[in-house]
Design a protein around this motif. Structure first.
Motif, PDB file in Angstrom:
ATOM      1  N   LYS A  59       0.828  -1.210   0.000  1.00  0.00           N
ATOM      2  CA  LYS A  59       0.000   0.000   0.000  1.00  0.00           C
ATOM      3  C   LYS A  59       0.862   1.259   0.000  1.00  0.00           C
ATOM      4  O   LYS A  59       0.602   2.199  -0.744  1.00  0.00           O
ATOM      5  N   ASP A  60       1.911   1.268   0.818  1.00  0.00           N
ATOM      6  CA  ASP A  60       2.792   2.440   0.900  1.00  0.00           C
ATOM      7  C   ASP A  60       3.517   2.692  -0.421  1.00  0.00           C
ATOM      8  O   ASP A  60       3.765   3.840  -0.784  1.00  0.00           O
ATOM      9  N   ALA A  61       3.868   1.636  -1.126  1.00  0.00           N
ATOM     10  CA  ALA A  61       4.574   1.778  -2.397  1.00  0.00           C
ATOM     11  C   ALA A  61       3.622   2.094  -3.546  1.00  0.00           C
ATOM     12  O   ALA A  61       4.052   2.580  -4.594  1.00  0.00           O
ATOM     13  N   GLY A  62       2.351   1.836  -3.344  1.00  0.00           N
ATOM     14  CA  GLY A  62       1.353   2.030  -4.394  1.00  0.00           C
ATOM     15  C   GLY A  62       1.257   3.475  -4.834  1.00  0.00           C
ATOM     16  O   GLY A  62       1.587   4.397  -4.099  1.00  0.00           O
ATOM     17  N   ARG A 126       6.020  -6.741  -7.431  1.00  0.00           N
ATOM     18  CA  ARG A 126       7.375  -6.851  -8.001  1.00  0.00           C
ATOM     19  C   ARG A 126       7.787  -5.524  -8.630  1.00  0.00           C
ATOM     20  O   ARG A 126       8.918  -5.070  -8.477  1.00  0.00           O
ATOM     21  N   ALA A 127       6.861  -4.905  -9.346  1.00  0.00           N
ATOM     22  CA  ALA A 127       7.152  -3.631 -10.003  1.00  0.00           C
ATOM     23  C   ALA A 127       7.310  -2.496  -8.988  1.00  0.00           C
ATOM     24  O   ALA A 127       8.200  -1.660  -9.116  1.00  0.00           O
ATOM     25  N   LEU A 128       6.460  -2.482  -7.976  1.00  0.00           N
ATOM     26  CA  LEU A 128       6.488  -1.395  -6.994  1.00  0.00           C
ATOM     27  C   LEU A 128       7.645  -1.500  -6.009  1.00  0.00           C
ATOM     28  O   LEU A 128       8.233  -0.487  -5.630  1.00  0.00           O
ATOM     29  N   LEU A 129       7.934  -2.714  -5.551  1.00  0.00           N
ATOM     30  CA  LEU A 129       8.854  -2.885  -4.423  1.00  0.00           C
ATOM     31  C   LEU A 129      10.280  -3.232  -4.830  1.00  0.00           C
ATOM     32  O   LEU A 129      11.222  -2.871  -4.123  1.00  0.00           O
TER      33      LEU A 129
END
Length: 155
Positions: A59-62, A126-129
């Motif tokens: 959620k934070d990386a979203g 995978r893309a965000l983190l």
């Protein structure tokens, strides 16, 4: 092990346990009780590490409404399986057909949830983190799993 690998392994284990439970008959009381105990422990531990560690990181990386929607939908699916269906199943006579029906519903809910995570959320994570963050999250989650299994009431 990275977070996605750890969670996918949990999904495989839970699918196998739920499949085995769904395949039992009303006469297999001991097997049903034993499987249900394993399912309860594994589901609570799995849900806890996702809700405490993986979901907040996701959620934070979203970066938008779709990521927030995915996050909240996953939480609601946990609530449906862990707070509604599982407690009903635990209170159901394992020699009854009602138990069979509830076990099947729990299996279907879990499979739907795991499939969505694996096909959508994990791809996006995978893309965000990124690889390094997923490794760090996996280490934290593995450590938390050990803690929760030592103290099942914490789950």
């Amino acid at each position: 092990m990275n977070a996605i690998e750890l969670l996918t392994q949990d999904h495989r284990n839970m699918r196998a346990l739920l499949e085995e439970l769904a395949g039992t008959t009303t006469r297999a009381l001991k097997k049903r009780r034993d499987l249900l105990e394993k399912i309860e422990t594994n589901l609570r531990v799995h849900n806890t590490i996702e809700e405490e560690i993986f979901y907040p990181a996701f959620k934070d990386a979203g970066d938008g409404k779709d990521d927030a929607k995915t996050y909240f939908e996953a939480l609601e699916e946990h609530r449906a399986a862990g707070d509604l269906v599982l407690p009903d199943l635990l209170e159901t006579d394992p020699s009854s057909e009602k138990f069979s029906g509830r076990a099947k519903v729990l299996k279907e809910l879990f499979e739907h949830h795991a499939d969505e995570e694996e096909k959508e959320m994990f791809k996006r994570a995978r893309a965000l983190l990124g690889k390094q963050t997923l490794e760090a999250l996996g280490d934290r989650m593995a450590q938390r799993k050990v803690e929760l299994k030592k103290r099942p009431e914490a789950a």
